[in-house]
Design a protein around this motif. Structure first.
Motif, mmCIF file in Angstrom:
data_model
loop_
_atom_site.group_PDB
_atom_site.id
_atom_site.type_symbol
_atom_site.label_atom_id
_atom_site.label_comp_id
_atom_site.label_asym_id
_atom_site.label_seq_id
_atom_site.Cartn_x
_atom_site.Cartn_y
_atom_site.Cartn_z
ATOM 1 N N ASN A 50 0.832 -1.202 0.000
ATOM 2 C CA ASN A 50 0.000 0.000 0.000
ATOM 3 C C ASN A 50 0.871 1.260 0.000
ATOM 4 O O ASN A 50 0.660 2.176 0.785
ATOM 5 N N TYR A 51 1.830 1.281 -0.930
ATOM 6 C CA TYR A 51 2.779 2.392 -1.045
ATOM 7 C C TYR A 51 2.083 3.595 -1.661
ATOM 8 O O TYR A 51 1.570 3.547 -2.775
ATOM 9 N N LYS A 52 2.061 4.688 -0.919
ATOM 10 C CA LYS A 52 1.370 5.898 -1.356
ATOM 11 C C LYS A 52 2.318 6.815 -2.131
ATOM 12 O O LYS A 52 3.432 7.064 -1.696
ATOM 13 N N THR A 53 1.851 7.274 -3.276
ATOM 14 C CA THR A 53 2.589 8.231 -4.089
ATOM 15 C C THR A 53 1.636 9.379 -4.436
ATOM 16 O O THR A 53 0.421 9.239 -4.260
ATOM 17 N N ASN A 90 -5.954 1.854 -18.626
ATOM 18 C CA ASN A 90 -4.719 2.505 -19.065
ATOM 19 C C ASN A 90 -4.328 3.631 -18.112
ATOM 20 O O ASN A 90 -3.149 3.859 -17.866
ATOM 21 N N GLU A 91 -5.319 4.314 -17.564
ATOM 22 C CA GLU A 91 -5.048 5.370 -16.591
ATOM 23 C C GLU A 91 -4.376 4.792 -15.345
ATOM 24 O O GLU A 91 -3.420 5.355 -14.822
ATOM 25 N N ARG A 92 -4.861 3.639 -14.874
ATOM 26 C CA ARG A 92 -4.273 2.979 -13.708
ATOM 27 C C ARG A 92 -2.836 2.545 -14.019
ATOM 28 O O ARG A 92 -1.937 2.704 -13.194
ATOM 29 N N LYS A 93 -2.615 2.020 -15.199
ATOM 30 C CA LYS A 93 -1.263 1.610 -15.603
ATOM 31 C C LYS A 93 -0.318 2.811 -15.586
ATOM 32 O O LYS A 93 0.803 2.713 -15.073
ATOM 33 N N LEU A 94 -0.780 3.923 -16.127
ATOM 34 C CA LEU A 94 0.047 5.128 -16.151
ATOM 35 C C LEU A 94 0.366 5.600 -14.733
ATOM 36 O O LEU A 94 1.496 6.000 -14.439
ATOM 37 N N ARG A 95 -0.607 5.512 -13.828
ATOM 38 C CA ARG A 95 -0.351 5.895 -12.429
ATOM 39 C C ARG A 95 0.697 4.980 -11.798
ATOM 40 O O ARG A 95 1.529 5.426 -11.015
ATOM 41 N N TYR A 96 0.664 3.690 -12.132
ATOM 42 C CA TYR A 96 1.659 2.755 -11.605
ATOM 43 C C TYR A 96 3.049 3.092 -12.136
ATOM 44 O O TYR A 96 4.041 3.053 -11.407
ATOM 45 N N ILE A 97 3.128 3.405 -13.412
ATOM 46 C CA ILE A 97 4.425 3.755 -14.006
ATOM 47 C C ILE A 97 4.971 5.025 -13.356
ATOM 48 O O ILE A 97 6.147 5.085 -12.977
ATOM 49 N N ARG A 98 4.119 6.018 -13.182
ATOM 50 C CA ARG A 98 4.555 7.248 -12.508
ATOM 51 C C ARG A 98 4.918 6.970 -11.056
ATOM 52 O O ARG A 98 5.873 7.539 -10.521
ATOM 53 N N GLY A 99 4.167 6.099 -10.403
ATOM 54 C CA GLY A 99 4.472 5.713 -9.027
ATOM 55 C C GLY A 99 5.814 5.012 -8.912
ATOM 56 O O GLY A 99 6.563 5.223 -7.957
ATOM 57 N N ALA A 100 6.138 4.182 -9.902
ATOM 58 C CA ALA A 100 7.442 3.502 -9.912
ATOM 59 C C ALA A 100 8.572 4.519 -10.053
ATOM 60 O O ALA A 100 9.588 4.430 -9.357
ATOM 61 N N ASN A 101 8.398 5.483 -10.940
ATOM 62 C CA ASN A 101 9.407 6.539 -11.077
ATOM 63 C C ASN A 101 9.579 7.294 -9.764
ATOM 64 O O ASN A 101 10.696 7.622 -9.362
ATOM 65 N N TYR A 102 8.487 7.561 -9.097
ATOM 66 C CA TYR A 102 8.523 8.238 -7.802
ATOM 67 C C TYR A 102 9.274 7.381 -6.776
ATOM 68 O O TYR A 102 10.089 7.885 -6.009
ATOM 69 N N TYR A 103 9.007 6.072 -6.764
ATOM 70 C CA TYR A 103 9.653 5.146 -5.825
ATOM 71 C C TYR A 103 11.172 5.162 -6.005
ATOM 72 O O TYR A 103 11.923 5.145 -5.029
ATOM 73 N N PHE A 104 11.610 5.192 -7.256
ATOM 74 C CA PHE A 104 13.053 5.126 -7.528
ATOM 75 C C PHE A 104 13.746 6.482 -7.453
ATOM 76 O O PHE A 104 14.968 6.549 -7.524
ATOM 77 N N MET A 105 12.989 7.562 -7.290
ATOM 78 C CA MET A 105 13.577 8.893 -7.199
ATOM 79 C C MET A 105 14.578 8.918 -6.032
ATOM 80 O O MET A 105 14.284 8.438 -4.943
ATOM 81 N N ASN A 106 15.746 9.447 -6.283
ATOM 82 C CA ASN A 106 16.816 9.559 -5.279
ATOM 83 C C ASN A 106 17.359 8.208 -4.814
ATOM 84 O O ASN A 106 17.936 8.112 -3.742
ATOM 85 N N LYS A 107 17.127 7.141 -5.607
ATOM 86 C CA LYS A 107 17.695 5.833 -5.296
ATOM 87 C C LYS A 107 18.547 5.396 -6.472
ATOM 88 O O LYS A 107 18.191 5.625 -7.624
#
Length: 134
Positions: A50-53, A90-107
């Motif tokens: 339940n990772y919030k972005t 497709n909207e949900r998929k795009l949110r997941y992709i953006r969420g993944a980018n957010y997760y990896f930010m600064n890592k």
């Protein structure tokens, strides 16, 4: 106390919606728990649940070897509206992709990233690897 039949029906509809919403959230949480257990039994390490972005919530982030998977869990009791995975827009998929980018930010992480869907339907699980690439 409602003063008119319209107010009464509106009150009844709101109560039903609240009850349905509670039931759906509970069903979803149970499905996510089953999915995490399934993944652990197969050697996955749960990194986040339940990772919030800013783009929405990611149900599960898991790692196995060099793969980090962002996993959407869809739980259904009936297939009246189709397969659970068909509910991932497709909207949900795009949110997941953006969420993944957010997760990896600064890592700094060297891994393969993929997006999976786990369908929980009745008592069975169906793990769809790389579901967004299909």
């Amino acid at each position: 106390m409602p003063r008119s039949p319209q107010e009464l029906y509106k009150k009844m509809a709101v109560e039903k919606e609240n009850k349905d919403s509670f039931h759906n959230k509970k069903l979803g949480k149970e499905g996510e728990k089953k999915a995490r257990s399934y993944l652990k039994r197969r050697g996955w390490k749960i990194l986040e649940k339940n990772y919030k972005t800013p783009f929405g919530e990611i149900d599960i982030i898991a790692e196995k070897g060099e793969v980090v998977a962002f996993i959407e869990v869809k739980t259904r009791l009936s297939d009246i509206y189709g397969a659970p995975s068909e509910a991932v827009s497709n909207e949900r998929k795009l949110r997941y992709i953006r969420g993944a980018n957010y997760y990896f930010m600064n890592k700094i992480i060297d891994c393969t990233v993929r997006f999976d869907i786990i369908e929980v339907f009745k008592s069975e699980l169906n793990h769809i690897d790389n579901a967004f690439g299909q």
